[in-house]
Design a protein around this motif. Structure first.
Motif, PDB file in Angstrom:
ATOM      1  N   ASN A 186      -7.533 -50.360  18.018  1.00  0.00           N
ATOM      2  CA  ASN A 186      -6.675 -49.378  18.667  1.00  0.00           C
ATOM      3  C   ASN A 186      -7.029 -47.980  18.184  1.00  0.00           C
ATOM      4  O   ASN A 186      -7.658 -47.796  17.135  1.00  0.00           O
ATOM      5  N   GLU A 187      -6.619 -46.973  18.955  1.00  0.00           N
ATOM      6  CA  GLU A 187      -6.849 -45.594  18.531  1.00  0.00           C
ATOM      7  C   GLU A 187      -6.038 -45.271  17.291  1.00  0.00           C
ATOM      8  O   GLU A 187      -6.519 -44.601  16.393  1.00  0.00           O
ATOM      9  N   TRP A 188      -4.803 -45.733  17.290  1.00  0.00           N
ATOM     10  CA  TRP A 188      -3.996 -45.564  16.079  1.00  0.00           C
ATOM     11  C   TRP A 188      -2.866 -46.587  16.075  1.00  0.00           C
ATOM     12  O   TRP A 188      -2.528 -47.182  17.094  1.00  0.00           O
TER      13      TRP A 188
ATOM     14  N   LYS B 230       1.952 -42.037  11.276  1.00  0.00           N
ATOM     15  CA  LYS B 230       0.665 -42.594  11.695  1.00  0.00           C
ATOM     16  C   LYS B 230      -0.048 -43.234  10.504  1.00  0.00           C
ATOM     17  O   LYS B 230      -0.080 -42.670   9.412  1.00  0.00           O
ATOM     18  N   MET B 231      -0.621 -44.414  10.750  1.00  0.00           N
ATOM     19  CA  MET B 231      -1.370 -45.111   9.726  1.00  0.00           C
ATOM     20  C   MET B 231      -2.850 -44.744   9.825  1.00  0.00           C
ATOM     21  O   MET B 231      -3.309 -44.234  10.855  1.00  0.00           O
TER      22      MET B 231
ATOM     23  N   ALA C 267       1.177 -49.701  18.482  1.00  0.00           N
ATOM     24  CA  ALA C 267      -0.197 -49.282  18.708  1.00  0.00           C
ATOM     25  C   ALA C 267      -0.275 -48.243  19.815  1.00  0.00           C
ATOM     26  O   ALA C 267       0.332 -48.405  20.879  1.00  0.00           O
ATOM     27  N   ASP C 268      -1.021 -47.163  19.561  1.00  0.00           N
ATOM     28  CA  ASP C 268      -1.362 -46.147  20.572  1.00  0.00           C
ATOM     29  C   ASP C 268      -0.147 -45.542  21.259  1.00  0.00           C
ATOM     30  O   ASP C 268      -0.211 -45.104  22.412  1.00  0.00           O
TER      31      ASP C 268
ATOM     32  N   ASP D  42       4.170 -51.663  24.601  1.00  0.00           N
ATOM     33  CA  ASP D  42       3.648 -52.950  25.051  1.00  0.00           C
ATOM     34  C   ASP D  42       2.777 -53.620  23.995  1.00  0.00           C
ATOM     35  O   ASP D  42       2.437 -54.805  24.117  1.00  0.00           O
ATOM     36  N   THR D  43       2.397 -52.884  22.943  1.00  0.00           N
ATOM     37  CA  THR D  43       1.703 -53.478  21.797  1.00  0.00           C
ATOM     38  C   THR D  43       2.429 -53.038  20.540  1.00  0.00           C
ATOM     39  O   THR D  43       2.223 -51.933  20.032  1.00  0.00           O
ATOM     40  N   SER D  44       3.292 -53.916  20.044  1.00  0.00           N
ATOM     41  CA  SER D  44       4.083 -53.584  18.861  1.00  0.00           C
ATOM     42  C   SER D  44       4.350 -54.850  18.071  1.00  0.00           C
ATOM     43  O   SER D  44       4.211 -55.965  18.575  1.00  0.00           O
ATOM     44  N   TRP D  45       4.728 -54.664  16.813  1.00  0.00           N
ATOM     45  CA  TRP D  45       4.978 -55.783  15.919  1.00  0.00           C
ATOM     46  C   TRP D  45       6.248 -55.519  15.115  1.00  0.00           C
ATOM     47  O   TRP D  45       6.409 -54.443  14.534  1.00  0.00           O
ATOM     48  N   GLY D  46       7.115 -56.510  15.073  1.00  0.00           N
ATOM     49  CA  GLY D  46       8.283 -56.458  14.207  1.00  0.00           C
ATOM     50  C   GLY D  46       8.250 -57.643  13.264  1.00  0.00           C
ATOM     51  O   GLY D  46       7.215 -58.281  13.077  1.00  0.00           O
TER      52      GLY D  46
END
Length: 390
Positions: free
Chosen positions: A297-299, A315-316, A343-344, A348-352
């Motif tokens: 991913n970009e970030w 931001k990581m 992500a980015d 739609d792209t995430s984590w918990g």
């Protein structure tokens, strides 16, 4: 009906010489249900089945029950390895099952207090270990694996699938651990030529190995199984270590073997993606190539209550030697905060997750973080996150 299937038995070939049913001495009969994965066998009901099994911490090495069962009929002479699968669900739905560590080559397996207790606690909370004061319905079945049955010496693919026994139900009263120990942490060091072994190196020179899903870590010292999936450059030497600042608990290479406590730097023969598998209780290390198609991913950012969610995400930074698969950041939480990784900048792209300070099972839940200053590490390939308190 039983049909003929050519198999190669890695052991016991001499036992096949006398067979006349097949022209090829390396051929024998395999039961169709063994090949298609429907083979079953009987797990017998224990004599004490109607009683409540009360587990006590002061009796943690006590054998609670010995499970006995019939040998599966594979259609050929075999020597299976047996293990016990435990679930709180009669359907044994994945991933809510745990396979106990003990195995057997005979038709009996012992249930030990501490192993059974940790399995029940992990099944309830995946590491949160809730207080349990009620009798639990716990389901057990036996898994039988014949690893030596393969297509042939040039194709080691097993053709005999695992067989499962019927399930039995036992009533168990577990105990709450008096002192909970988090899983231990182990690190890669040396990638990219960075050998800073101090605590300040966590998230840069020290890259943590990930936890294993549903694994019951040792409650006393946190030892067990750990993995790391990532990119390795063939020119890099590296080691696996335990406590930062201490080189005694380390794995290196000696005479072509991985050794604990000494050895030269480890390296891979060809640059690419590999998976490290580490068993710290038995001091075993393995490194295997894996096929991965990964686009970074970009970030990746951390956001939550502490940041007003979308107002001020943190931001990581991707650790360079990981080619964008492992990310790190420094954050300060002044109070308890639910948070997630994203992500980015798109949901739609995430984590918990449900656990803190470590987590492995991504979910839609907010991670229940507590106040403090943290170094955060997130391994995207293993879906494992760490919050190291500074």
């Amino acid at each position: 009906t039983i049909r003929m299937k050519k198999i190669f038995l890695g052991i016991g070939i001499a036992a096949l010489v006398g067979l006349t049913a097949c022209e090829d001495k390396n051929e024998t009969i395999i039961a169709p249900d063994a090949e298609n994965g429907t083979l079953s066998f009987e797990l017998f009901e224990p004599e004490n089945k109607g009683e409540v099994y009360t587990l006590l911490e002061e009796e943690d090495t006590k054998i609670v029950e010995t499970l006995t069962f019939a040998k599966p009929d594979y259609g050929f002479s075999s020597s299976p390895t047996y293990s016990v699968e435990v679930s709180l669900n009669p359907e044994f739905e994945k991933p809510n099952t745990i396979v106990l560590k003990m195995t057997s080559k005979t038709e009996s397996l012992e249930l030990v207090t501490k192993d059974l207790n940790m399995a029940i606690l992990n099944l309830h909370a995946a590491g949160n270990y809730p207080e349990l004061t009620e009798v639990q319905d716990v389901y057990f079945r036996i898994i039988s694996v014949v690893s030596e049955a393969t297509v042939g010496p040039l194709d080691p693919t097993p053709i005999v699938k695992p067989a499962y026994s019927n399930a039995i139900t036992l009533q168990v009263l577990p105990y709450q651990l008096k002192e909970i120990v988090l899983p231990a942490t182990y690190y890669l060091i040396g990638l990219g030529g960075n050998w800073d072994n101090s605590p300040a190196g966590i998230g840069s020179s020290l890259i943590p190995l990930s936890l294993v899903a549903e694994y019951p870590y040792n409650p006393v010292d946190g030892k067990g199984k750990f993995v790391y999936t990532g990119y390795f450059d063939a020119k890099d030497g590296f080691k696996v270590i335990g406590q930062p600042g201490d080189w005694a608990d380390a794995w290196g290479m000696q005479d072509g073997n991985y050794v604990h406590g000494s050895g030269d730097n480890i390296s891979v023969p060809v640059s690419g993606y590999y998976r490290i598998s580490l068993d710290t209780e038995n001091k075993k290390l393995a490194i295997d190539p894996v096929k991965i198609e990964f686009t970074p991913n970009e970030w990746i950012e951390i956001l939550g209550d502490f940041s007003g969610w979308d107002t001020a995400p943190v931001k990581m930074t991707a650790i360079p030697v990981t080619l964008g698969s492992v990310w790190t950041a420094q954050i300060t939480l002044n109070e308890e905060s639910g948070l997630k990784f994203r992500a980015d900048g798109k949901w739609d792209t995430s984590w918990g997750g449900k656990t803190f300070p470590y987590g492995l099972k991504p979910s839609g839940d907010n991670i229940p973080a507590t106040a403090g200053n943290y170094t955060v590490v997130f391994n995207q390939l293993d879906n494992c996150y760490f919050f190291f308190k500074k």
